[in-house]
Design a protein around this motif. Structure first.
Motif, short mmCIF file in Angstrom:
data_model
loop_
_atom_site.label_atom_id
_atom_site.label_comp_id
_atom_site.label_asym_id
_atom_site.label_seq_id
_atom_site.Cartn_x
_atom_site.Cartn_y
_atom_site.Cartn_z
N VAL A 54 -11.33 -1.01 11.01
CA VAL A 54 -11.02 -2.40 11.62
C VAL A 54 -10.45 -2.17 13.12
CG1 VAL A 54 -9.11 -4.27 11.45
CG2 VAL A 54 -9.92 -3.29 9.37
N VAL A 55 -11.19 -2.60 14.11
CA VAL A 55 -11.12 -2.09 15.48
C VAL A 55 -10.73 -3.44 16.26
CG1 VAL A 55 -12.25 -1.40 17.31
CG2 VAL A 55 -12.97 -0.72 15.26
N VAL A 80 -17.69 -2.01 10.22
CA VAL A 80 -16.90 -2.33 11.07
C VAL A 80 -16.53 -3.95 11.41
CG1 VAL A 80 -16.39 -2.17 13.70
CG2 VAL A 80 -17.75 -0.46 12.39
N ILE A 81 -15.17 -4.00 11.36
CA ILE A 81 -14.60 -5.37 11.56
C ILE A 81 -13.87 -5.36 12.93
CG2 ILE A 81 -12.94 -7.15 10.87
CD1 ILE A 81 -13.38 -6.01 8.02
N SER A 95 -21.05 -8.19 20.02
CA SER A 95 -20.88 -7.57 18.86
C SER A 95 -21.59 -7.55 17.60
CB SER A 95 -19.36 -8.05 18.51
OG SER A 95 -18.47 -7.79 19.51
N LEU A 96 -22.30 -8.57 17.75
CA LEU A 96 -23.24 -9.04 16.43
C LEU A 96 -24.57 -8.20 16.81
CD1 LEU A 96 -23.02 -12.98 16.19
CD2 LEU A 96 -22.16 -11.36 14.63
N LYS A 97 -24.96 -8.18 17.97
CA LYS A 97 -26.12 -7.09 18.36
C LYS A 97 -25.91 -6.04 18.32
CE LYS A 97 -28.25 -10.25 21.93
NZ LYS A 97 -28.78 -10.57 23.30
N ALA A 98 -24.56 -5.56 18.43
CA ALA A 98 -24.32 -3.91 18.27
C ALA A 98 -24.34 -3.60 16.77
CB ALA A 98 -22.77 -3.69 18.84
N GLY A 99 -23.92 -4.73 15.88
CA GLY A 99 -24.14 -4.37 14.44
C GLY A 99 -22.95 -4.42 13.57
N VAL A 100 -21.68 -5.11 14.31
CA VAL A 100 -20.51 -5.27 13.57
C VAL A 100 -20.76 -5.90 12.24
CG1 VAL A 100 -19.22 -5.01 15.56
CG2 VAL A 100 -19.80 -7.30 14.56
N ASN A 101 -20.02 -5.92 11.26
CA ASN A 101 -19.73 -6.47 9.82
C ASN A 101 -19.04 -7.77 9.88
OD1 ASN A 101 -20.12 -3.38 9.82
ND2 ASN A 101 -21.81 -4.32 8.30
N GLY A 102 -17.88 -7.78 10.84
CA GLY A 102 -16.98 -8.71 11.01
C GLY A 102 -16.40 -9.03 12.15
#
Length: 213
Positions: A54-55, A80-81, A95-102
């Motif tokens: 959780v970042v 990662v959220i 963030s979406l392109k980097a692959g975050v999950n939330g």
């Protein structure tokens, strides 16, 4: 349900300690550690690569793209959220392109954060409702554009948009002035057209094809 390990990374001491205390009191989290910098996160993640990270969006010592790349060197599919104060479209897209999950607002409730952690741990994506609204609107706009690959009808696009926003079939029925059975028919048609087996995958389909910006 197996309890979940969580790694919190947050610059501000009060917020960091608050998150740690709140999550430690839930029945979901087995172990929660809180650090201040990206460097500390990488050190802890090496010890617990199965943990949910959780970042904070303004993490000290890194940006979201570099952070995800570093985590992926430790664990190919880190969970990662991102917690943020802003619905800045550019940061959301990065963030979406980097692959975050939330991607959650820092104004979210403790229950919303706990639910997001559970969802991400189970392999689904989690977004604050305000973020889902932005993404759903963007997807709906894209779906209206002429495209050889766009096979959805106007009504199916409307239903998909509302599903992404988190509405149930009865709620969608009331909003579109149709019966719940008709909503279920549209839902089934969407899954059939897109070769998707469940609602969670349907939401992922829309989110993964949404280009924010």
């Amino acid at each position: 349900m197996n309890k979940i390990k969580v790694l919190i990374t947050e610059n501000f001491d009060i917020y960091r300690r608050g998150l740690q205390t709140i999550l430690s009191e839930t029945s979901t989290v087995a172990d929660v550690k809180a650090v201040k910098t990206a460097k500390e996160l990488f050190q802890e993640f090496k010890k617990s690569p199965e943990a949910i990270c959780v970042v904070s969006s303004n993490i000290e010592g890194s940006n979201i793209h570099d952070l995800m790349q570093r985590l992926q060197k430790i664990q190919p599919a880190p969970k990662v959220i991102v917690l943020t104060y802003s619905t800045d479209i550019n940061h959301l897209n990065q963030s979406l392109k980097a692959g975050v999950n939330g991607y959650l607002m820092k104004s979210c409730t403790a229950k919303e954060l706990e639910s997001a952690i559970i969802d991400v741990n189970n392999g689904t994506k989690a977004f604050s409702k305000s973020v889902s609204q932005i993404m759903a609107d963007k997807y709906a706009d894209q779906a209206k554009k002429p495209s050889a690959g766009n096979k959805l009808t106007k009504r199916e696009t409307e239903v998909l948009k509302l599903i992404v926003e988190g509405y149930t079939s009865p709620e969608i029925a009331k909003m579109l002035y149709i019966s719940p059975r008709t909503v279920e028919t549209h839902r089934a048609n969407l899954m059939n057209k897109l070769k998707i087996k469940n609602t969670a995958a349907l939401v992922r389909y829309a989110l993964e094809r949404t280009e924010i910006g």
